[in-house]
Design a protein around this motif. Structure first.
Motif, short mmCIF file in Angstrom:
data_model
loop_
_atom_site.label_atom_id
_atom_site.label_comp_id
_atom_site.label_asym_id
_atom_site.label_seq_id
_atom_site.Cartn_x
_atom_site.Cartn_y
_atom_site.Cartn_z
N UNK A 1 0.82 -1.23 0.00
CA UNK A 1 0.00 0.00 0.00
C UNK A 1 0.84 1.27 0.00
N UNK A 2 2.16 1.13 0.21
CA UNK A 2 2.99 2.32 0.19
C UNK A 2 4.36 1.94 -0.36
N UNK A 3 4.75 2.66 -1.34
CA UNK A 3 6.05 2.42 -1.90
C UNK A 3 7.16 3.15 -1.13
N UNK A 4 6.87 4.14 -0.33
CA UNK A 4 7.86 4.89 0.42
C UNK A 4 8.27 4.07 1.65
N UNK A 5 9.55 3.84 1.75
CA UNK A 5 10.05 3.05 2.87
C UNK A 5 10.79 3.95 3.86
N UNK A 6 10.85 3.51 5.10
CA UNK A 6 11.54 4.24 6.17
C UNK A 6 12.30 3.25 7.04
N UNK A 7 13.51 3.63 7.48
CA UNK A 7 14.29 2.77 8.39
C UNK A 7 14.07 3.27 9.81
N UNK A 8 13.70 2.35 10.68
CA UNK A 8 13.39 2.71 12.06
C UNK A 8 14.41 2.20 13.07
N UNK A 9 15.43 1.47 12.60
CA UNK A 9 16.38 0.86 13.54
C UNK A 9 17.73 1.57 13.61
N UNK A 10 17.80 2.80 13.12
CA UNK A 10 19.06 3.55 13.20
C UNK A 10 19.19 4.13 14.61
N UNK A 11 20.32 3.89 15.31
CA UNK A 11 20.50 4.41 16.68
C UNK A 11 20.62 5.93 16.67
N UNK B 1 15.29 9.19 7.50
CA UNK B 1 15.28 7.72 7.55
C UNK B 1 14.89 7.06 6.23
N UNK B 2 14.44 7.88 5.28
CA UNK B 2 14.08 7.31 3.97
C UNK B 2 15.13 7.61 2.91
N UNK C 1 20.55 5.28 3.62
CA UNK C 1 20.06 4.75 4.90
C UNK C 1 19.26 3.48 4.66
N UNK C 2 18.41 3.48 3.63
CA UNK C 2 17.57 2.31 3.38
C UNK C 2 18.39 1.13 2.89
N UNK C 3 19.43 1.36 2.11
CA UNK C 3 20.20 0.27 1.53
C UNK C 3 21.38 -0.16 2.41
N UNK C 4 21.61 0.53 3.52
CA UNK C 4 22.78 0.22 4.36
C UNK C 4 22.60 -1.09 5.08
N UNK C 5 23.74 -1.81 5.20
CA UNK C 5 23.73 -3.07 5.96
C UNK C 5 24.26 -2.88 7.38
#
Length: 357
Positions: free
Chosen positions: A19-29, A56-57, A61-65
């Protein structure tokens, strides 16, 4: 120590939703002040732009391991290296100080320098001539070793400057310390010496106070009272009442002493007079048993002993018996009267009353 890399975290893969193509990373300290994000994207390390609000998007940030938090502020870092002494049982410890600041967070994150003291200690160990400045000194000669080690490190850092990739490093100073045992021993001696000096100072203060108090007391009670009144430790009314009471007691004691002295003198005079009377009575009684008496000589002796006054009891002693017996003169004996000659009849004195006629 966690410098310059503060922390490293593995990041999970961010999955999108239907339902949403926009992603966000929530686990960055969270990022602490003075630090920067360095994300590992594929095989590359990328620093999140400094001064930019964290997104966070963001693609990196999204592609980082993984992500590294790198401290970019200047720090003063201390590094220790042991140095030998003349004694195999004791060592010196040299502490070198360096100023460090990150210039390229990406390089720091790639190398994973969590503790910068590791490469700096390796730099110190690279000077093979440094132990020679201390090996010929006893552990008590720490000041001499400190001077030589500081000169050696200044020359060494100028010829072979410290290098850490991604950081600027500069040598600041070198300090040399003795072993912990020697330091503890010196501290114990210092504490004992200070305690002894404190005790001696207290005794000197007590001696000075005692001397001042002795001088104060030697000046009399009035001076002591005045000193107490001046320091507001004594009340004027109480001092005056005490002085008045002491004066009255002293007057009473003086009067009692004078009365006792007069009574003693009077008793002594009475005893002496009685002794003289007893002596004269004894003399007269002894003369009463003699046949011939020079009453003129006796009278002079009596007057001399009594001071020209009649002594009570002398008359009674002369009346108790006749001092010269009557009778014929013995051959070769001459009765002597008041003038030292025979009487008119050429006989002997038969009664002591004839001596005074």
């Amino acid at each position: 120590m966690n410098y310059p890399v503060i922390a490293e975290h593995i990041l999970a893969t961010v999955q999108g939703t239907w339902w949403s193509r926009r992603r966000r990373r929530e686990d960055v300290p969270p990022l602490p002040p003075g630090a920067a994000y360095v994300f590992r994207v594929g095989g590359n390390y990328r620093t999140f732009p400094e001064g930019m609000v964290f997104d966070p998007s963001h693609p990196d940030v999204l592609d980082a391991s993984s992500v590294s938090l790198v401290d970019t502020r200047a720090r003063l870092v201390d590094v220790d290296r042991p140095l030998p002494s003349m004694s195999e049982a004791d060592n010196f410890t040299m502490r070198a100080s360096f100023t460090c600041q990150v210039t390229d967070p990406t390089v720091i994150a790639r190398q994973g320098i969590i503790d910068v003291t590791v490469p700096l200690r390796a730099y110190l160990m690279g000077d093979s001539d440094l132990p020679r400045v201390s090996a010929g000194h006893r552990v008590e000669e720490v000041n001499a070793v400190r001077t030589e080690a500081s000169h050696r490190m200044t020359a060494y850092s100028a010829i072979v400057p410290p290098r850490v990739a991604g950081m600027s490093v500069e040598f600041v100073s070198a300090e040399v310390h003795a072993s912990d045992d020697l330091r503890d021993w010196e501290q114990k001696l210092r504490d004992e010496r200070r305690a002894w000096e404190l005790q001696r100072g207290q005794r000197d203060f007590e001696t000075e106070d005692a001397r001042r108090i002795a001088e104060l007391l030697s000046q009399g009670s009035d001076h002591v009272d005045a000193f107490g009144i001046a320091r507001k430790e004594m009340d004027v009314t109480e001092v005056a009442a005490r002085i008045h009471r002491i004066t009255d007691e002293e007057s009473k004691r003086r009067h009692t002493a004078e009365t006792s002295e007069r009574a003693h003198a009077q008793a002594r005079e009475t005893a002496e007079a009685q002794m003289r009377r007893d002596m004269l009575l004894t003399l007269l009684r002894q003369m009463g048993g003699s046949e011939y008496v020079d009453y003129h000589q006796v009278l002079e002796q009596v007057l001399r002993e009594t001071g020209g006054q009649a002594t009570p009891g002398i008359g009674a002693a002369t009346d108790t018996g006749r001092m010269v017996e009557s009778g014929e003169a013995r051959p070769g004996r001459t009765a002597v009267g008041r003038e030292g000659t025979r009487d008119a009849q050429g006989g002997f004195v038969t009664d002591e009353d004839d001596l005074v006629d």
